[in-house]
Design an enzyme around this catalytic site. Structure first.
Site, PDB file in Angstrom:
ATOM      1  N   TYR A 135       0.858  -1.185   0.000  1.00  0.00           N
ATOM      2  CA  TYR A 135       0.000   0.000   0.000  1.00  0.00           C
ATOM      3  C   TYR A 135       0.891   1.230   0.000  1.00  0.00           C
ATOM      4  O   TYR A 135       1.418   1.633   1.033  1.00  0.00           O
ATOM      5  CB  TYR A 135      -0.900  -0.035   1.234  1.00  0.00           C
ATOM      6  CG  TYR A 135      -1.992   0.994   1.283  1.00  0.00           C
ATOM      7  CD1 TYR A 135      -2.183   1.928   0.270  1.00  0.00           C
ATOM      8  CD2 TYR A 135      -2.865   1.025   2.368  1.00  0.00           C
ATOM      9  CE1 TYR A 135      -3.201   2.859   0.326  1.00  0.00           C
ATOM     10  CE2 TYR A 135      -3.887   1.954   2.441  1.00  0.00           C
ATOM     11  CZ  TYR A 135      -4.050   2.871   1.425  1.00  0.00           C
ATOM     12  OH  TYR A 135      -5.052   3.801   1.497  1.00  0.00           O
ATOM     13  N   LYS A 163      -0.572  -1.081  -4.621  1.00  0.00           N
ATOM     14  CA  LYS A 163      -1.636  -0.073  -4.719  1.00  0.00           C
ATOM     15  C   LYS A 163      -0.947   1.280  -4.766  1.00  0.00           C
ATOM     16  O   LYS A 163      -0.394   1.740  -3.772  1.00  0.00           O
ATOM     17  CB  LYS A 163      -2.569  -0.193  -3.513  1.00  0.00           C
ATOM     18  CG  LYS A 163      -3.713   0.791  -3.435  1.00  0.00           C
ATOM     19  CD  LYS A 163      -4.508   0.486  -2.143  1.00  0.00           C
ATOM     20  CE  LYS A 163      -5.776   1.320  -2.027  1.00  0.00           C
ATOM     21  NZ  LYS A 163      -5.481   2.713  -1.630  1.00  0.00           N
TER      22      LYS A 163
END
Length: 304
Positions: A135, A163
Site C-alpha cells: 500500500y 496499490k
C-alpha cells in the site's frame, strides 16, 4: 478474475463513539458490494479506518465481512500497524478469519528507511501466508515506495501487487511501463485516487482500488468494465458525471465525504472516527446535490 485485478471496493467501517464496529451497518454496506458483484472487497483500508480500530474490532469487521460475502467475492484485509509484530499478528488473524489477501501500509511514527520497510513487509508476508498488496500511500504514511523498492519487494514470496497513488509528476502510462519492466509478469499494479483511476485503467492498470466503489459499487463497476474493454468514451463520460464528487473528495478528503454519502443513502448514522470531524452541514448539502446529479440506480432506489 485474479485477486488484485478489476474493481476493489473499499467500504467504510461504521463504529460507535467508542470504536466498536456496528456489524449491522457494515453488513448493509457490504450487501451492496455483493449485489454489484465487485471484483474484490478491500476491508480495513484507509477508508475503513483501520488505524482507529483495536485488534478485536478489526476481527469483528472481518468476521462480518466473511459472513456477508460468503466466499462469493474475494476479501482483501488491511493489516497495517506501527509495530511489525502487531502487523504480523493481524495478518495471521485475517488469514484465520478467512481473508483471501492482505494489504499492508508501512505505518510509522519514526520515519522508516527502505531496508526497514523491506524487513517489515517480509515478516508480515511470511506471517500472513497470503497474497499481499503493498500500500503505497505517502500522503498518509509519509513513506514512498520507490520503483527500486517495489522491484525488490516484488521478488518476495506472497508479495503480489502494489496499490499506487496517482503520480504527481509523471504520465500514468509511463509509470506503468517503468514498473512493469521491473516486476514479475504476474505482479499486479493498481491505483487509488478515484478521480484519476478511469485514466489509470484506460492506460492499462490492473486494478482500481476505489473509495467510490465501496459506496456506489454499481456505477463504479460500470466505469471499470467500460475501461477494461477499451470503451474510453463511455468510461470517460461516466467519470465526467462524477466531477462534483471528485471536487469534494479533493477538497475535504474522501473519508469525510464518503461518510456523508453513507448518511444520504440511509446506510448508517455513524460518524468518522475522532478526531476526524464530519463535513460541515453546508458541505454535506453539496454531497446531497452531487448525488442527485448522478444517474445511478443504486442511489435513486437506495437498493441494488
Amino acid at each position: 478474475m485474479t485477486l488484485f485485478h478489476g474493481l476493489s471496493a473499499f467500504p467504510i467501517t461504521p463504529t460507535d463513539a467508542s470504536g466498536r464496529v456496528d456489524a449491522e451497518a457494515l453488513g448493509l454496506v457490504l450487501d451492496r458490494l455483493v449485489a454489484a458483484r465487485v471484483d474484490s472487497v478491500g476491508l480495513l483500508g484507509s477508508t475503513g479506518g483501520y488505524m482507529y480500530l483495536s485488534q478485536d474490532e478489526r476481527r469483528r469487521a472481518i468476521d462480518t465481512a466473511t459472513d456477508r460475502l460468503a466466499g462469493a467475492i474475494p476479501l482483501i484485509v488491511g493489516v497495517g500497524a506501527l509495530r511489525t509484530d502487531t502487523a504480523a499478528a493481524l495478518a495471521r488473524d485475517a488469514r484465520d478469519a478467512g481473508a483471501d489477501g492482505l494489504l499492508l501500509a508501512p505505518v510509522s511514527y519514526t520515519p522508516l528507511t527502505h531496508d526497514e520497510v523491506f524487513a517489515h513487509v517480509r515478516a508480515v508476508a511470511e506471517a500472513g501466508d497470503l497474497p499481499l498488496c503493498l500500500y503505497n500511500n505517502p500522503s498518509t504514511t509519509h513513506f514512498t515506495f520507490t520503483p527500486e523498492l517495489i522491484e525488490r519487494l516484488s521478488r518476495l514470496d506472497h508479495v503480489a501487487a502494489v496499490k499506487m497513488p496517482l503520480p504527481a509528476d509523471r504520465i500514468i502510462a509511463d509509470e506503468l511501463d517503468d514498473l512493469r519492466g521491473r516486476v514479475p509478469h504476474d505482479f499486479a499494479i493498481g491505483y487509488s485516487g478515484d478521480w484519476g483511476c478511469t485514466e489509470a485503467l484506460l492506460a492499462g492498470a490492473d486494478a482500481w482500488f476505489s473509495v467510490l466503489g465501496g459506496i456506489l459499487p454499481g456505477l463504479s463497476m460500470q466505469i471499470t468494465q467500460a475501461a477494461r474493454r477499451g470503451d474510453a468514451e463511455a468510461a470517460r463520460a461516466m467519470d465526467a458525471g462524477l466531477t462534483p464528487l471528485w471536487d469534494l473528495f479533493r477538497a475535504f478528503g474522501s473519508l469525510r465525504v464518503v461518510y456523508a454519502m453513507a448518511h444520504e443513502l440511509g446506510l448508517t448514522d455513524a460518524l468518522p472516527p475522532r478526531p476526524v470531524l464530519p463535513l460541515p452541514r453546508d458541505e454535506a448539502a453539496k454531497v446531497r446535490g452531487a448525488l442527485k446529479e448522478i444517474e445511478d440506480v443504486e442511489f435513486r432506489s437506495q437498493t441494488i
